[in-house]
Write an enzyme that holds these catalytic residues in place. Structure first.
Site, PDB file in Angstrom:
ATOM      1  N   ARG A 151       0.833  -1.220   0.000  1.00 11.46           N
ATOM      2  CA  ARG A 151       0.000   0.000   0.000  1.00 11.46           C
ATOM      3  C   ARG A 151       0.860   1.259   0.000  1.00 11.46           C
ATOM      4  O   ARG A 151       0.711   2.129  -0.849  1.00 11.46           O
ATOM      5  CB  ARG A 151      -0.883   0.037   1.249  1.00 11.46           C
ATOM      6  CG  ARG A 151      -1.922  -1.020   1.288  1.00 11.46           C
ATOM      7  CD  ARG A 151      -2.801  -0.850   2.509  1.00 11.46           C
ATOM      8  NE  ARG A 151      -3.636  -2.002   2.651  1.00 11.46           N
ATOM      9  CZ  ARG A 151      -3.265  -3.130   3.255  1.00 11.46           C
ATOM     10  NH1 ARG A 151      -2.071  -3.219   3.819  1.00 11.46           N
ATOM     11  NH2 ARG A 151      -4.078  -4.163   3.312  1.00 11.46           N
ATOM     12  N   ARG A 233       9.301   0.134   9.881  1.00 10.95           N
ATOM     13  CA  ARG A 233       9.381  -0.466  11.215  1.00 10.95           C
ATOM     14  C   ARG A 233      10.816  -0.352  11.712  1.00 10.95           C
ATOM     15  O   ARG A 233      11.767  -0.512  10.939  1.00 10.95           O
ATOM     16  CB  ARG A 233       8.985  -1.951  11.163  1.00 10.95           C
ATOM     17  CG  ARG A 233       7.568  -2.227  10.711  1.00 10.95           C
ATOM     18  CD  ARG A 233       6.535  -1.806  11.735  1.00 10.95           C
ATOM     19  NE  ARG A 233       6.710  -2.526  12.989  1.00 10.95           N
ATOM     20  CZ  ARG A 233       6.167  -3.713  13.259  1.00 10.95           C
ATOM     21  NH1 ARG A 233       5.390  -4.297  12.374  1.00 10.95           N
ATOM     22  NH2 ARG A 233       6.374  -4.312  14.412  1.00 10.95           N
ATOM     23  N   GLU A 262      11.666   1.765  21.130  1.00 10.24           N
ATOM     24  CA  GLU A 262      10.771   2.921  21.252  1.00 10.24           C
ATOM     25  C   GLU A 262      10.007   2.823  22.557  1.00 10.24           C
ATOM     26  O   GLU A 262       9.519   1.728  22.866  1.00 10.24           O
ATOM     27  CB  GLU A 262       9.757   2.944  20.102  1.00 10.24           C
ATOM     28  CG  GLU A 262      10.368   3.187  18.745  1.00 10.24           C
ATOM     29  CD  GLU A 262       9.329   3.255  17.626  1.00 10.24           C
ATOM     30  OE1 GLU A 262       8.124   3.337  17.940  1.00 10.24           O
ATOM     31  OE2 GLU A 262       9.712   3.229  16.459  1.00 10.24           O
ATOM     32  N   HIS A 280       8.294   8.297  15.646  1.00  6.07           N
ATOM     33  CA  HIS A 280       7.225   7.406  15.153  1.00  6.07           C
ATOM     34  C   HIS A 280       5.888   8.153  15.037  1.00  6.07           C
ATOM     35  O   HIS A 280       4.892   7.766  15.652  1.00  6.07           O
ATOM     36  CB  HIS A 280       7.065   6.178  16.063  1.00  6.07           C
ATOM     37  CG  HIS A 280       6.463   5.021  15.322  1.00  6.07           C
ATOM     38  ND1 HIS A 280       6.717   3.723  15.651  1.00  6.07           N
ATOM     39  CD2 HIS A 280       5.600   4.960  14.261  1.00  6.07           C
ATOM     40  CE1 HIS A 280       6.048   2.918  14.828  1.00  6.07           C
ATOM     41  NE2 HIS A 280       5.367   3.661  13.986  1.00  6.07           N
TER      42      HIS A 280
HETATM   43  P1  NAD Z   1       1.552  -3.767   2.919  1.00  6.64           P
HETATM   44  O1  NAD Z   1       1.299  -5.068   3.569  1.00  6.64           O
HETATM   45  O2  NAD Z   1       0.487  -3.143   2.083  1.00  6.64           O
HETATM   46  O3  NAD Z   1       2.860  -3.887   2.006  1.00  6.64           O
HETATM   47  C1  NAD Z   1       4.026  -4.524   2.420  1.00  6.64           C
HETATM   48  C2  NAD Z   1       4.740  -5.013   1.170  1.00  6.64           C
HETATM   49  O4  NAD Z   1       6.001  -5.539   1.562  1.00  6.64           O
HETATM   50  C3  NAD Z   1       3.992  -6.143   0.471  1.00  6.64           C
HETATM   51  O5  NAD Z   1       3.804  -5.840  -0.901  1.00  6.64           O
HETATM   52  C4  NAD Z   1       4.913  -7.340   0.641  1.00  6.64           C
HETATM   53  O6  NAD Z   1       4.869  -8.213  -0.469  1.00  6.64           O
HETATM   54  C5  NAD Z   1       6.259  -6.672   0.752  1.00  6.64           C
HETATM   55  N1  NAD Z   1       7.272  -7.512   1.385  1.00  6.64           N
HETATM   56  C6  NAD Z   1       7.131  -8.409   2.404  1.00  6.64           C
HETATM   57  N2  NAD Z   1       8.317  -9.002   2.665  1.00  6.64           N
HETATM   58  C7  NAD Z   1       9.217  -8.473   1.798  1.00  6.64           C
HETATM   59  C8  NAD Z   1      10.593  -8.686   1.585  1.00  6.64           C
HETATM   60  N3  NAD Z   1      11.292  -9.577   2.318  1.00  6.64           N
HETATM   61  N4  NAD Z   1      11.207  -7.971   0.620  1.00  6.64           N
HETATM   62  C9  NAD Z   1      10.524  -7.074  -0.146  1.00  6.64           C
HETATM   63  N5  NAD Z   1       9.205  -6.845   0.007  1.00  6.64           N
HETATM   64  C10 NAD Z   1       8.559  -7.536   0.971  1.00  6.64           C
HETATM   65  O7  NAD Z   1       2.013  -2.779   4.092  1.00  6.64           O
HETATM   66  P2  NAD Z   1       1.887  -1.190   4.121  1.00  6.64           P
HETATM   67  O8  NAD Z   1       0.528  -0.834   4.622  1.00  6.64           O
HETATM   68  O9  NAD Z   1       2.366  -0.625   2.855  1.00  6.64           O
HETATM   69  O10 NAD Z   1       2.913  -0.857   5.310  1.00  6.64           O
HETATM   70  C11 NAD Z   1       4.320  -0.930   5.093  1.00  6.64           C
HETATM   71  C12 NAD Z   1       5.062  -0.736   6.398  1.00  6.64           C
HETATM   72  O11 NAD Z   1       4.811   0.578   6.909  1.00  6.64           O
HETATM   73  C13 NAD Z   1       4.636  -1.696   7.511  1.00  6.64           C
HETATM   74  O12 NAD Z   1       5.788  -2.161   8.176  1.00  6.64           O
HETATM   75  C14 NAD Z   1       3.828  -0.826   8.450  1.00  6.64           C
HETATM   76  O13 NAD Z   1       3.878  -1.319   9.782  1.00  6.64           O
HETATM   77  C15 NAD Z   1       4.558   0.487   8.306  1.00  6.64           C
HETATM   78  N6  NAD Z   1       3.789   1.668   8.728  1.00  6.64           N
HETATM   79  C16 NAD Z   1       4.450   2.623   9.448  1.00  6.64           C
HETATM   80  C17 NAD Z   1       3.760   3.758   9.871  1.00  6.64           C
HETATM   81  C18 NAD Z   1       4.438   4.808  10.701  1.00  6.64           C
HETATM   82  O14 NAD Z   1       3.817   5.356  11.594  1.00  6.64           O
HETATM   83  N7  NAD Z   1       5.677   5.132  10.420  1.00  6.64           N
HETATM   84  C19 NAD Z   1       2.398   3.913   9.559  1.00  6.64           C
HETATM   85  C20 NAD Z   1       1.786   2.937   8.772  1.00  6.64           C
HETATM   86  C21 NAD Z   1       2.487   1.809   8.376  1.00  6.64           C
END
Ligand code: NAD
Length: 530
Positions: A151, A233, A262, A280
């Site tokens: 996403r 993360r 954290e 964060h």
């Molecule tokens: P998502 O599940 O939509 O996308 C994650 C993608 O990573 C998927 O397409 C998956 O195939 C890919 N992936 C998994 N393992 C992999 C690997 N070894 N190598 C390459 N690609 C790989 O998740 P998202 O909603 O896009 O969120 C992404 C990250 O952002 C998550 O870790 C989430 O916790 C983090 N996040 C952080 C904040 C913040 O406050 N900073 C807010 C929202 C989300």
């Protein structure tokens, strides 16, 4: 009337939305004690939680009417997903609620570190003025490496395309189509991305594979002067190794919102002016906080009203864009599924679903699940929905095989084929597609080519291929007051079939009269209403 229990805090606007819904009664009991939930949960159709209320087997066993649990937020550690699935309870979270906010903070960190915005700000506020020490880099025409094209990664791609960046992405778990759609070159290996990128941002979950994915060994493969961003993360980038890279000049800057520990007050990275950090706050926007409430409510209402819950976690999650592509096939599959038990009475032993053409490139888990729901629904007394349909089928010993074929079915851009068979060796074989106007079409039934829009009420006939059959069928149905809307005939070898759409339901007597016609071998009414 559906009853919803809100057990943990959600935004007031979201609660008002629930209260406005006509068929909903909502009880807001923020901070409700476990004993009380266990006592009253049998009265509710839906439960909304955050991270405190434990939705475990004990609660699910008592929740006789529960259809959906909405988790306002992302993590679902407090919910026993396999148990919920076994109980036919949909579990939905709100993964999209903070996607834009998280993407924007990553972009903010990228620009701020490429242009020394934080150190320049601190510098002038200390009463000094200089420009030469703050020479930065443009992002324009640089190569951005995106690790994880889910996403947030795909949003990042779309936005940075507008900055004129060249995009390369590494994500071994998605189809080539998603790389194309997001304008990214596919890196076949992580090394390829590491070697080619001027800026790298990561958007993966934290897994055994991704912890420390940027470590000393991988940093040695990076271009000199690379810029790094981590707003996904803590722990994905090894902080000691990044510090060493910043010290040696290999890494030009690091922007990060997430930390290996954290909260904290000390970090090996704090000594570097070109490592800029936020505590964060990726999801800390008014919009993200409001979205959590409105999205959880939307998902819960969809679940109660029998619509697809896009963020159901008991199925592989699917992005909004992909969902829109597969959406028409979801209803088509359920309708095709409903045909089996209206033609055959014997228990099913095998279900084969074949996808052809463009639809075969998509994530079809939702389509598979609704197809199986359509097949099982007429005979299962237990409540079957698209969440539990596959496990229920497997529990009943039905073999399920799902195949994605690169080739087209005949000349249709996309098609779904079902072959449902029973132990007697009888097969029901149907193929459907979506027409150019978005209508659901059936294009083959029992190996006879037809091509007609599916309607709520249809009749399927087998007949002798002789003159006069159409007139006899029309007269018989006319006498029974059944109006024929459209008719399609299929011929193969010596057998012929007719498929009719009719304007009303067809009573048993009308079918009996059809079957008594000398030219008719069989007649089935197909009720394809959802
Ligand atoms: P998502 O599940 O939509 O996308 C994650 C993608 O990573 C998927 O397409 C998956 O195939 C890919 N992936 C998994 N393992 C992999 C690997 N070894 N190598 C390459 N690609 C790989 O998740 P998202 O909603 O896009 O969120 C992404 C990250 O952002 C998550 O870790 C989430 O916790 C983090 N996040 C952080 C904040 C913040 O406050 N900073 C807010 C929202 C989300």
């Amino acid at each position: 009337m559906f009853k919803i229990l809100v057990g943990e805090y959600i935004d007031d606007e979201a609660i008002s939305h629930l209260k406005e819904a006509k068929d909903i009664k909502v009880d807001v009991k923020i901070g409700i004690k476990r004993e009380e939930i266990l006592d009253i949960i049998q009265d509710y159709d839906a439960l909304i939680v955050r991270s405190v209320i434990k939705v475990d087997k004990e609660l699910l066993d008592r929740a006789k009417n529960l259809k959906i649990v909405g988790r306002a937020g992302n993590g679902v550690d407090n919910i026993n997903i396999p148990e919920a699935t076994a109980h036919g309870v949909i579990v939905a979270n709100t993964p999209d609620s903070n996607t834009v906010s998280a993407c924007e903070i990553a972009i903010g960190l990228m620009i701020a570190s490429a242009r020394n915005i934080v150190s320049a700000n601190n510098f002038i506020k200390s009463g000094k003025w200089e420009r030469e020490i703050f020479v930065g880099n443009e992002l324009f025409e640089k190569t951005l490496g995106i690790i994880g094209l889910g996403r947030i990664g795909s949003l990042m791609a779309k936005r940075m395309k507008a900055f004129g960046m060249n995009l390369i992405a590494y994500d071994p778990y998605i189809s080539d189509e998603i790389f194309k759609r997001n304008g990214c070159k596919k890196a076949n290996t992580l090394d390829e991305l590491l070697k080619k990128s001027d800026v790298i941002t990561i958007h993966t979950p934290k897994t055994n594979e991704t912890i420390n994915i940027i470590n000393s060994e991988n940093i040695s493969k990076l271009k000199d002067g690379v810029r790094l961003v981590n707003a996904a993360r803590g722990g994905l980038f090894n902080e000691e190794a990044v510090a060493e890279g910043l010290r040696s000049g290999k890494i030009a800057s690091f922007g990060y919102d997430v930390h290996s520990v954290e909260p904290r007050s000390e970090c090996v990275l704090y000594e570097f002016e070109n490592a800029i950090a936020t505590p964060h706050i990726g999801a800390t926007t008014y919009e993200a906080q409001r979205n959590v409430g409105t999205q959880v409510v939307k998902q819960v209402l969809n679940g109660l009203h029998g619509e697809i819950v896009e963020t159901a976690v008991n199925l592989p999650s699917i992005g909004r864009e992909e969902y829109l592509i597969v959406k028409p096939y979801i209803n088509l599959a359920e309708k095709l599924g409903k045909i089996y038990f209206q033609i055959e009475k014997n228990p099913i032993s095998n279900i084969v679903i074949n996808y052809y053409g463009e639809i075969a490139q998509q994530e079809t888990a939702l389509v598979d699940a609704t197809a199986i729901k359509g097949i099982l629904e007429p005979v299962l007394k237990e409540e079957v929905n698209y969440i539990n349909s596959r496990p229920l089928a497997e529990k009943r010993g039905i073999n399920i095989s799902i195949n994605k074929k690169d080739e087209k079915y005949k000349n249709y851009a996309s098609a779904i084929e079902f072959v449902v068979s029973n132990e007697e060796g009888h097969k029901v074989h149907v193929v459907g597609t979506i027409g150019i106007n978005g209508e659901e079409r059936i294009v083959n039934i029992k190996k006879h080519d037809v091509d007609m829009a599916i309607s709520d009420n249809m009749i399927y006939l087998g007949n002798d291929d002789v003159p006069g059959v159409i007139g006899a069928v029309g007269a018989t149905l006319g006498k029974a007051g059944v109006n024929i809307a459209t008719m399609n005939v299929g011929r193969r070898d010596n057998s012929a079939i007719m498929l009719l759409t009719v304007d009303s339901e067809v009573e048993g007597n009308a079918l009996k009269n059809l079957r008594q016609l000398s030219q008719i071998k069989w007649a089935h009414y197909l009720d394809l209403k959802l």
